[in-house]
Design an enzyme around this catalytic site. Structure first.
Site, PDB file in Angstrom:
ATOM      1  N   LYS A 101       0.888  -1.261   0.116  1.00  0.00           N
ATOM      2  CA  LYS A 101      -0.105   0.212  -0.066  1.00  0.00           C
ATOM      3  C   LYS A 101       0.975   0.965   0.079  1.00  0.00           C
ATOM      4  O   LYS A 101       0.976   2.462   0.995  1.00  0.00           O
ATOM      5  CB  LYS A 101      -1.307   0.096   1.223  1.00  0.00           C
ATOM      6  CG  LYS A 101      -2.446   0.674   0.564  1.00  0.00           C
ATOM      7  CD  LYS A 101      -3.179   0.189   1.649  1.00  0.00           C
ATOM      8  CE  LYS A 101      -4.838   1.525   2.112  1.00  0.00           C
ATOM      9  NZ  LYS A 101      -5.146   1.443   1.592  1.00  0.00           N
TER      10      LYS A 101
HETATM   11  N1  PMP Z   1      -7.817  -2.425  -2.889  1.00  0.00           N
HETATM   12  C1  PMP Z   1      -6.726  -1.126  -2.788  1.00  0.00           C
HETATM   13  C2  PMP Z   1      -6.073  -0.508  -3.819  1.00  0.00           C
HETATM   14  C3  PMP Z   1      -6.979  -0.647  -1.540  1.00  0.00           C
HETATM   15  O1  PMP Z   1      -6.789   1.150  -1.372  1.00  0.00           O
HETATM   16  C4  PMP Z   1      -7.711  -1.076  -0.531  1.00  0.00           C
HETATM   17  C5  PMP Z   1      -8.369  -0.361   0.548  1.00  0.00           C
HETATM   18  N2  PMP Z   1      -7.010  -0.292   1.321  1.00  0.00           N
HETATM   19  C6  PMP Z   1      -8.901  -2.003  -1.186  1.00  0.00           C
HETATM   20  C7  PMP Z   1      -8.625  -3.548  -2.193  1.00  0.00           C
HETATM   21  C8  PMP Z   1      -9.346  -3.024  -0.203  1.00  0.00           C
HETATM   22  O2  PMP Z   1      -7.871  -3.705   1.575  1.00  0.00           O
HETATM   23  P1  PMP Z   1      -9.076  -3.935   2.623  1.00  0.00           P
HETATM   24  O3  PMP Z   1      -9.634  -4.673   2.911  1.00  0.00           O
HETATM   25  O4  PMP Z   1      -8.070  -4.293   3.335  1.00  0.00           O
HETATM   26  O5  PMP Z   1      -8.945  -2.735   3.156  1.00  0.00           O
END
Ligand code: PMP
Length: 313
Positions: A157
């Site tokens: 991320k």
């Molecule tokens: N894909 C992306 C590109 C994201 O930024 C997020 C948000 N964090 C998600 C998927 C979903 O991830 P999560 O369920 O861990 O929030």
């Protein structure tokens, strides 16, 4: 948006106004940071704030940091503890969002990952809904492509990578859609700008595998678990072709911010009957109960913020 009262900054909790960086900061110039997005849910009956799966979020954050050659004196547990302390000081009694951010803090010129100082900051704000129309979103297929693992790894991320998401989201909103889905360079569905993607075909729940340039979502993992264990559904991770989302029965996106967002239209084509389907509706209900600490067998995923006095016998 209201600003936080406090932030964790340079190893301690300080008033938010003191959590500042200089304009030469490496991460600000080159996007060399990694972040997380965690939610806290207020349970009014118990008068308790529950943070959802903090250890999983911090594990992913530290993995993102590893990709950036970042070295930090922290473990998932120590980051959870700092977050709980911050939340208690902030004193929120409502749903909130927690943002940890690791960044290359040196004020220097020169693109690189190594020989730099890494810092971590955490702040929290009140938060409710992220995607408009989360019971019936109209999405488009973006003309942008998802960043590839060999360009900027999507499983990290990484702050700079979110310029890709920003292109996807802005163009979708300006064209009148609620969100966009994005394809890999191979032309398979990857995910939304900040959400993972699920499709239902003939009663089977299908989601792209982690090798399709997705962020390995914690909501995605939670939903796959709930679908299998609580609903007895078959869950498949396999590549999804573009035209499959035109003919599937149900479609939805998942994310910490987006939670479970039903998609009822793709590029002006109705999904299924054009209304939220039964599997999506049930998963939304289960997920909402789960994150608020209302399903006892999953309480280990709900981290209580406030210390309660033991009930008198
Ligand atoms: N894909 C992306 C590109 C994201 O930024 C997020 C948000 N964090 C998600 C998927 C979903 O991830 P999560 O369920 O861990 O929030």
């Amino acid at each position: 948006m209201t600003l936080p009262k406090y932030a964790y900054f340079k190893g301690k909790i300080v008033p938010y106004s003191e959590a500042k960086v200089g304009v030469m900061t490496h991460a600000l110039n080159y996007g060399t940071g990694a972040f997380g997005g965690v939610r806290g849910y207020w349970n009014a009956d118990e008068e308790q704030l529950y943070v959802f799966r903090p250890l999983d979020h911090f594990k992913r954050l530290l993995n993102s940091a590893r990709m950036l050659c970042a070295e930090l004196d922290h473990t998932p547990e120590s980051l959870r503890d700092v977050t709980l302390e911050l939340l208690r000081k902030e004193g929120l009694r409502e749903d909130c969002y927690i943002r940890p951010l690791i960044y290359k803090a040196d004020e220097v010129i020169g693109v690189r990952l190594h020989d730099l100082t890494d810092e971590i900051t955490i702040f929290t704000i009140p938060f409710t809904r992220y995607v408009e129309n989360d019971e019936g979103a109209h999405v488009t297929v973006s003309s942008w492509r998802r960043i590839d693992d060999n360009t900027i790894p999507a499983r990290g991320k990484i702050t700079g990578a979110y310029v890709n998401s920003a292109f996807i989201k802005t163009d979708a909103l300006r064209a009148g859609f609620d969100e966009a889905l994005v394809l890999t360079d191979d032309g398979h569905l990857s995910e939304g700008s900040a959400e993972n993607l699920f499709m239902v075909r003939d009663g089977v729940l299908i989601t792209p595998p982690v090798t399709e340039n997705i962020l390995e979502g914690i909501t995605r993992r939670t939903i796959m678990h709930l679908a299998r264990e609580e609903m007895g559904l078959e869950v498949l991770e396999r590549p999804i072709d573009r035209t499959e989302i035109y003919i599937c029965d149900e479609l939805f996106m998942t994310g910490t911010a987006a939670q479970v967002t039903a998609i009822t239209k793709v590029d002006h084509r109705p999904v299924g009957e054009g209304v939220m389907g039964p599997i999506t509706a049930e998963l939304r209900r289960l997920y909402d109960d789960l994150v608020r600490g209302k399903i006892s067998k999953y309480r280990h995923w709900n981290e209580p913020v406030y210390v309660k006095e033991a009930a008198t016998p």
